[in-house]
Motif scaffolding. Structure first.
Motif, PDB file in Angstrom:
ATOM      1  N   ILE A 176       0.832  -1.203   0.000  1.00  0.00           N
ATOM      2  CA  ILE A 176       0.000   0.000   0.000  1.00  0.00           C
ATOM      3  C   ILE A 176       0.871   1.259   0.000  1.00  0.00           C
ATOM      4  N   LEU A 177       1.937   1.229   0.788  1.00  0.00           N
ATOM      5  CA  LEU A 177       2.831   2.399   0.819  1.00  0.00           C
ATOM      6  C   LEU A 177       3.404   2.662  -0.570  1.00  0.00           C
ATOM      7  N   ASN A 178       3.857   1.591  -1.243  1.00  0.00           N
ATOM      8  CA  ASN A 178       4.414   1.758  -2.577  1.00  0.00           C
ATOM      9  C   ASN A 178       3.359   2.280  -3.547  1.00  0.00           C
ATOM     10  N   MET A 179       2.136   1.787  -3.352  1.00  0.00           N
ATOM     11  CA  MET A 179       1.081   2.243  -4.240  1.00  0.00           C
ATOM     12  C   MET A 179       0.835   3.750  -4.074  1.00  0.00           C
ATOM     13  N   LEU A 180       0.872   4.217  -2.828  1.00  0.00           N
ATOM     14  CA  LEU A 180       0.675   5.647  -2.600  1.00  0.00           C
ATOM     15  C   LEU A 180       1.794   6.464  -3.255  1.00  0.00           C
ATOM     16  N   LEU A 181       3.016   5.956  -3.144  1.00  0.00           N
ATOM     17  CA  LEU A 181       4.143   6.654  -3.794  1.00  0.00           C
ATOM     18  C   LEU A 181       3.936   6.706  -5.310  1.00  0.00           C
ATOM     19  N   ASP A 182       3.494   5.568  -5.874  1.00  0.00           N
ATOM     20  CA  ASP A 182       3.254   5.519  -7.320  1.00  0.00           C
ATOM     21  C   ASP A 182       2.159   6.489  -7.730  1.00  0.00           C
ATOM     22  N   LEU A 183       1.098   6.548  -6.933  1.00  0.00           N
ATOM     23  CA  LEU A 183      -0.026   7.421  -7.265  1.00  0.00           C
ATOM     24  C   LEU A 183       0.417   8.877  -7.282  1.00  0.00           C
ATOM     25  N   ARG A 184       1.255   9.193  -6.340  1.00  0.00           N
ATOM     26  CA  ARG A 184       1.765  10.558  -6.314  1.00  0.00           C
ATOM     27  C   ARG A 184       2.543  10.844  -7.611  1.00  0.00           C
ATOM     28  N   ASP A 185       3.386   9.881  -7.998  1.00  0.00           N
ATOM     29  CA  ASP A 185       4.185  10.091  -9.202  1.00  0.00           C
ATOM     30  C   ASP A 185       3.323  10.122 -10.457  1.00  0.00           C
ATOM     31  N   ARG A 186       2.340   9.206 -10.531  1.00  0.00           N
ATOM     32  CA  ARG A 186       1.586   9.069 -11.774  1.00  0.00           C
ATOM     33  C   ARG A 186       0.506  10.118 -11.947  1.00  0.00           C
ATOM     34  N   ILE A 187      -0.287  10.366 -10.869  1.00  0.00           N
ATOM     35  CA  ILE A 187      -1.388  11.306 -11.057  1.00  0.00           C
ATOM     36  C   ILE A 187      -1.214  12.572 -10.229  1.00  0.00           C
ATOM     37  N   GLY A 188      -0.053  12.697  -9.631  1.00  0.00           N
ATOM     38  CA  GLY A 188       0.229  13.933  -8.910  1.00  0.00           C
ATOM     39  C   GLY A 188      -0.618  14.139  -7.673  1.00  0.00           C
ATOM     40  N   LEU A 189      -0.923  13.046  -6.990  1.00  0.00           N
ATOM     41  CA  LEU A 189      -1.764  13.133  -5.799  1.00  0.00           C
ATOM     42  C   LEU A 189      -0.993  13.747  -4.632  1.00  0.00           C
ATOM     43  N   SER A 190      -1.644  14.668  -3.908  1.00  0.00           N
ATOM     44  CA  SER A 190      -1.048  15.182  -2.675  1.00  0.00           C
ATOM     45  C   SER A 190      -1.680  14.423  -1.516  1.00  0.00           C
ATOM     46  N   ILE A 191      -0.863  14.028  -0.558  1.00  0.00           N
ATOM     47  CA  ILE A 191      -1.374  13.150   0.503  1.00  0.00           C
ATOM     48  C   ILE A 191      -1.004  13.697   1.875  1.00  0.00           C
ATOM     49  N   ILE A 192      -1.997  13.686   2.764  1.00  0.00           N
ATOM     50  CA  ILE A 192      -1.688  13.923   4.173  1.00  0.00           C
ATOM     51  C   ILE A 192      -1.798  12.578   4.856  1.00  0.00           C
ATOM     52  N   PHE A 193      -0.699  12.092   5.372  1.00  0.00           N
ATOM     53  CA  PHE A 193      -0.661  10.736   5.897  1.00  0.00           C
ATOM     54  C   PHE A 193      -0.501  10.792   7.405  1.00  0.00           C
ATOM     55  N   ILE A 194      -1.538  10.291   8.102  1.00  0.00           N
ATOM     56  CA  ILE A 194      -1.520  10.373   9.562  1.00  0.00           C
ATOM     57  C   ILE A 194      -1.145   9.020  10.134  1.00  0.00           C
ATOM     58  N   THR A 195      -0.191   8.987  11.025  1.00  0.00           N
ATOM     59  CA  THR A 195       0.267   7.693  11.537  1.00  0.00           C
ATOM     60  C   THR A 195       0.933   7.854  12.894  1.00  0.00           C
ATOM     61  N   HIS A 196       1.058   6.735  13.594  1.00  0.00           N
ATOM     62  CA  HIS A 196       1.804   6.762  14.844  1.00  0.00           C
ATOM     63  C   HIS A 196       3.196   6.175  14.619  1.00  0.00           C
TER      64      HIS A 196
END
Lengths: 339, 264, 276, 336
Positions: B196-216
């Motif tokens: 899932i993490l890799n997919m989020l990175l790919d999405l950012r690269d491919r469709i220019g998604l901006s992400i706010i990622f909340i985690t502990h």
């Protein structure tokens, strides 16, 4: 990471590292009942825990790690969890022990702490009283001695005001405090083996560290063996001396931490380590593992990991996978481990 | 093709939120000050991490951003648009262009709804025609690495990781400018988490998604995020490039937090 | 030793309820008599005499025919009560669990006040003040029977509203009507049916109690409760007068309770832990 | 603790207000004028006018409600025309009988049903569980008036063992101290009367008990099963504690909370049951009084009886609230 013997008590009640293991599991298989069916959830697992040793079982969900922990104390009735193979505690078989003798061990020589500190204590009883119950069951201490012991125990787990904490109800304590109280309760009767089932998973990382440090310190102080169940490789790396890696109810690799995590041989362990997030250089992608963890209902013969394994071939599906000794202490269940 | 705006900067200023819990009719209500003046900026195409322990206010912040919770004060703007702020009515959630992915993949999908229906829910609400919806669903499914025939299945037929992909698809189909992911990988097995993490990175690269990622989880932040904000007790205690913050933490809580993380 | 009680509950429950339904719908085919046909010559005949399968009462009316009428009245009243109160209760409860806030506070106080009357008592009071009629009986029973539905719906809606898929629906623009229709109400149906089954059982008991006290439907309509009240005075001479309608109430209520139990066990997630 | 009780007491006020509004509403909404309702059918025009004035029916509705509350607070609900006595006096006379019957029935029901439910829960899925299940499901399904009649048929009609109606034989009486005939008889030292009173109590109490056993044993079973699923029970097993001890120390106290909750919710059903049982056995309590009042349309008395049942019910629920605080430390707040 061997324990230096001077941290152990001088009276020699605890066997030395070379004596019989505190716990040994041989060809342990576990089954749960589902209606009329029996489903195997752990197959043929063998490991040993030496006196004073910190042994960790690591695995993802469905690996069977929690069930192994519960089977040792026979916490689930035989109608729910069937045990095959042998479990020995200090040379005595646990699987054939009558229930009343087993009860004498639970909370006495073997004790356990659980994942959810919020629900593991009885909400209607003061914390001190819950610790006292364990003392009543396994020691001859009188009321005053028990009260003193409770204070010592609570001080041991770093409560500044032990008497006050003893009088409190669980809801008045935070998660970390409750887990510390659970540890105090588990150590009440100087056990030889502490089973810790993901004791810090529900806690914040700063609290996790506090709790882990307490376990580590008390283990050294009292020469306690620890069976630590976890899904967290980095936590295990930091605290364990020996590690067993479980996948789909099978022990894939076991041995000293520096071997299993430091230079792992089994493709699953390697892949798992590759999954751990952490710093990466720009553009780098860690590979991870494709596919999903199989459910016990879908287990096929051969290696459980073969569908997701990069090194798998036809032989992995058919044959009985041998356990290969990589060193006297280090073994992997794989046809082609890296050597 | 799913598109996102690649130019909008999100900025939040002084966001405050206090929860009041009633203790009955005649008792004093208790207060939790969940957010005490949080400000930050997120650049387009950035993955912005918010990290902190439970109860630090990070989830409340996520909910305020998407509009699930109303802030007491403060302002938020996205690109040139003001989403909330003094002297204006809050922009309703769907109009904000911010979508959300939740922690629990099992509670995130209505067990009674087919996956295709679930993904297209937002489109259906906005009144898009069925045939067009189906095309968009198929396109989005392939974007998150699932086959188009997943649309006809029910959630129970999918594992946790696959469900989380479905949830991401459901968010992406709305073509958001920002994606807020609240502990989106915390409930997953480590082997699945990395996918899932890799997919989020790919999405950012491919469709220019901006992400706010909340985690502990600091190590997830390390892997995924360009910038990070550390929260403690409802306040942002530190902010900066991920590597800078982790290598050279200034705040004492950040220091404790980083030193507590077990490392491989 | 394990005992499979679950399916037995369904079999017995379904059989009994089917039997009562059959009597109510097709009872006329079994007995040639009508419920109110008096025949003083034939009064207090014991069962299976003079063509009267269940005997006759003090006015010589056929007990079976009166039982059939009673079954119709009972089932019709209980079904109306259950449906009306179900619809009202589920909607009010779901709204109050989902919306919280003022609406919830107000409805909760109303619920508490309705609940502050012992159930039969409120019904008694309403019928005493408003007079006896079929509609008033339904009204009197409905006015409290919606509460269990609303409690259940409120509790579940509160859980549902915080579930991620409902929140996600809100983020995607789902308004109150959409979320209710697509997510909340469908998820309440199973529980509503279970509550409804038990509720039907209580409604039948309540209707019978009211009729027994002489406060139910007007006395010219034969009901189980009314028959029991009349039969009471003849209990030592002609036991069947009071026993038969009681059997009718008992098996109907029993069948509903069995089915409700069965449904609940089916619906409940299997509790695997059985430590003690 | 005291603070909590006062909070609960104050919390009951809005409910009480709403309840009085409901009763008031019933009086107002009912067909016909309240004055006509409050007076017998053969009342003269003058009497109606008098009552109308006394009840202030010519004043605005909120004032009427205020007056109604005022009267209620002064324990004045008018005079029963049937008995020609103040309503509250009549109720006061009958209340002990209702309480005595309910007390014995509830105690018997708890003593029988709680262990029954426990046994079923601890042997879940076994034959004994099924047997208890049959008992309890029959208990909740049998209408109490029918059970009462069957008991009369068998025990008084057939065996002639127990009387079928009344509270004491005609002409027997004891000086009233507690209002409970059984207690008063013992206080007066008349063991014979005590036995007599028990005999009269037997059938109505048994009927009411049977109705409650079904409900209470079901609740107990469910609560004990739920409590057994909790994780702290696991902890107790891991301590090496015996099954029996765990049940006694950890399971029962935790199960007690939901049991009490649901008994509280079911109190209404229990009170409803007692009204019917009183009528069946001509037990001289408020239930029969209400029944008689309704059958002769004695509206002041009906209102009074309804109000007193309701107040009784609210009071019992308050007691339950207080009981919670006693058993559940979580409600007592934090010490730290």
């Amino acid at each position: 990471m061997t324990l230096s013997s001077d941290t152990r008590p001088a009276d020699g009640t605890i066997a030395g590292q070379n004596a019989a293991p505190v716990l040994s599991a041989r060809n342990l298989s576990l089954y749960i009942r589902e209606g009329r069916n029996r489903i195997r959830i752990v197959s043929d697992v063998s490991f040993e825990i030496a006196a004073g040793e910190f042994f960790a079982l690591v695995g993802e969900s469905g690996s069977g790690k929690t069930m192994i922990a519960r089977s040792i104390m026979r916490l689930l009735p035989a109608s729910m969890l069937e045990i095959e193979g042998d479990l020995e505690f200090c040379g005595k078989s646990l699987t054939s022990l009558p229930e009343n003798r087993m009860r004498a061990l639970r909370g006495g020589a073997i004790s356990m702490i659980f994942q959810e500190p919020m629900t593991s204590l009885d909400p209607l009883m003061p914390v001190g009283r819950q610790i006292e119950e364990t003392l009543e069951l396994h020691s001859d201490l009188n009321r005053r001695q028990r009260a003193e012991r409770i204070e010592t125990l609570l001080t041991d787990v770093r409560f500044a005001e032990p008497a006050k904490v003893a009088a409190m109800f669980p809801h008045e304590l935070s998660g970390g405090m409750r887990q510390r109280a659970m540890i105090a309760m588990a150590l009440a009767n100087n056990p030889q083996l502490l089973i810790a089932d993901e004791p810090t998973t529900a806690l914040d990382v700063t609290i996790q560290r506090e709790v882990m440090e307490i376990i580590q310190r008390l283990r050294r102080k009292y020469g306690l063996s620890v069976l630590f169940i976890s899904h967290d490789l980095s936590l295990v790396h930091q605290y364990a001396e020996r590690v067993g890696v479980l996948y789909g109810g099978v022990l894939m690799e076991a041995g000293p931490e520096r071997d299993v995590i430091g230079r792992s041989a089994h493709p699953y362990t390697q892949a798992l380590l590759n999954c751990a997030p952490g710093r990466r250089v720009a553009g780098e992608r860690r590979r991870g593992i494709g596919g999903t963890v199989p459910s016990p209902r879908d287990w096929a013969p051969g290696c459980r990991f073969r569908d997701r394994c990069e090194r798998a071939d036809a032989a992995c599906a058919n044959s009985e996978i041998p356990v290969k000794d990589l060193s006297p202490e280090w073994r992997a269940k794989c046809l082609r481990p890296t050597e | 093709m799913i598109q996102t705006s690649q130019t909008a900067t999100m900025s939040a200023r002084d966001v405050c939120k206090t929860f009041h819990r009633s203790n009955g009719w005649f008792a004093k209500p208790s207060e939790t000050r969940a957010l005490q003046g949080v400000s930050f900026d997120v650049e387009p195409k950035e993955i912005f991490g918010i990290v902190g322990e439970s109860g630090c206010g990070k989830s409340t912040l996520a909910r305020v951003l998407v509009g699930l919770e109303n802030q007491d004060s403060g302002s938020l703007s996205l690109g040139g648009r003001k989403l909330f702020g003094p002297g204006m009515a809050d922009v309703p959630p769907v109009k904000r262009g911010i979508q959300m992915v939740f922690q629990d993949p099992y509670a995130s999908l209505n067990p009674r709804m087919q996956v295709g229906e679930a993904i297209a829910e937002g489109l259906a609400i906005s009144g898009m025609a069925r045939s067009e919806r189906e095309d968009r669903v198929a396109e989005t499914l392939s974007l998150v690495g699932l086959s188009p025939d997943a649309a006809q299945k029910h959630p129970f037929q999918f594992s946790g990781g696959q469900r989380q992909r479905i949830c991401i698809a459901r968010a992406l189909v709305m073509e958001p400018e920002f994606l807020v992911a609240d502990e989106a990988v915390s409930a997953l097995d480590i082997s699945v988490q990395m996918q899932i993490l890799n997919m989020l990175l790919d999405l950012r690269d491919r469709i220019g998604l901006s992400i706010i990622f909340i985690t502990h989880d600091i190590s997830v932040v390390e892997y995924l995020c360009d910038t990070v904000m550390v929260m403690y007790g409802g306040k942002a205690v530190e902010r900066g490039k991920t590597a800078d913050v982790l290598d050279n933490p200034q705040d004492s809580y950040t220091q404790t937090l980083i030193s507590s993380v077990p490392r491989l | 030793m394990k005992f499979d009680f679950l399916n037995l509950k369904f079999i017995i429950g379904a059989f009994l309820l089917g039997f009562v339904l059959f009597l109510a719908l097709f009872g006329n085919l079994i007995t040639p008599f009508t419920a109110n046909k008096q025949s003083l010559m034939d009064s207090l005949l014991p069962p299976l005499s003079g063509g009267h399968i269940l005997g006759t009462d003090h006015l010589g009316r056929d007990i079976l025919a009166r039982m059939i009428s009673g079954a119709r009245v009972s089932l019709a009243i209980a079904a109306s009560v259950v449906v009306i109160s179900g619809v009202v209760g589920v909607i009010v409860g779901a709204l109050s669990g989902y919306l919280r806030g003022t609406w919830d506070l107000v409805t909760q106080k109303i619920v508490e006040s309705f609940w502050a009357f012992p159930p039969i008592l409120l019904a008694i009071a309403i019928l005493a003040f408003f007079g006896q009629s079929l509609t008033n009986v339904i009204l009197a029973l409905t006015i409290q029977r919606w509460i269990p539905y609303s409690r259940m719906s409120r509790a579940q809606a509160m859980v549902l509203r915080s579930l991620a898929y409902v929140e996600s629906s809100r983020v995607m623009g789902g308004g109150l009507a959409w979320v209710m229709r697509r997510h909340i109400l469908p998820n309440l149906m199973a529980s509503a049916i279970i509550v409804g089954t038990f509720s039907m059982a209580t409604a039948i008991l309540a209707e019978a109690s009211l009729s027994f006290l002489g406060l139910g439907v007007p006395p010219q309509i034969a009901t189980w409760g009314g028959m029991l009240a009349e039969g009471r005075s003849y209990i030592t001479r002609a036991w069947w007068l009071a026993v038969m309608p009681g059997v009718g109430i008992f098996i109907t209520v029993l069948s509903l309770n069995l089915l409700g139990d069965w449904l609940r066990d089916q619906y409940d997630p299997k509790k695997t832990l059985n430590l003690i | 603790m005291l603070h909590l009780i006062t909070t609960r007491l104050l919390g009951a006020i809005p409910v009480l207000l709403l309840v009085t509004m409901a009763i008031f509403g019933l009086l107002r909404l009912a067909p016909g004028d309240a004055a006509e309702l409050l007076l017998p059918d053969d009342a003269t025009e003058e009497q109606i006018a008098e009552t109308r004035e006394a009840w202030g029916l010519d004043r605005p509705i909120w004032a009427q409600y205020g007056q109604f509350i005022g009267n209620l607070a002064r324990f004045d609900l008018g005079e029963s025309y049937r008995y020609r006595a103040p309503v509250f006096e009549l109720i006061g006379e009958r209340l002990p009988a209702t309480l005595e019957l309910s007390f014995y029935a509830l105690v018997m029901a708890i003593v029988i049903a709680v262990p029954l439910g426990m046994i079923a829960a601890l042997n879940k899925g076994k034959i004994i569980d099924a047997i208890v299940s049959v008992i309890s499901i029959s208990g909740v399904s049998a209408p109490s008036f029918w059970v009462g009649i069957l008991l009369v048929l068998f025990f008084s009609g057939y065996l002639n063992l127990f009387p079928s109606s009344g509270r004491l034989p005609y002409g027997v009486s004891v000086p009233s101290v507690t209002g409970f005939v059984t207690f008063d008889a013992l206080i007066a030292g008349s063991f014979d009367t005590f036995l007599q009173a028990l005999k009269y109590l037997a059938l109505p109490a048994l009927t009411l008990t049977l109705a409650m056993i079904g409900i209470i044993s079901r609740i107990t079973r469910a609560a004990v099963i739920d409590a057994g699923q909790e994780e702290h029970v696991f902890t107790a097993v891991a301590k090496g504690m015996k099954r029996g001890t765990i049940v006694r120390r950890h399971l029962m106290p935790n199960a007690a909370i939901p049991i009490v909750t649901i008994i509280g919710l079911e109190l209404g059903a229990l009170i409803s049951g007692s009204i019917i049982v009183e009528v069946v056995f001509s037990w001289p309590g408020i239930g029969t009084l209400l029944f008689q009042a309704i059958s002769v349309r004695d509206m002041p008395l009906t209102t009074g009886a309804v109000a007193s049942y309701t107040i009784l019910f609210i009071a019992l629920n308050l007691l339950i609230d207080i009981f919670y605080v006693l058993i559940d430390p979580r409600l007592r707040g934090h010490k730290a």
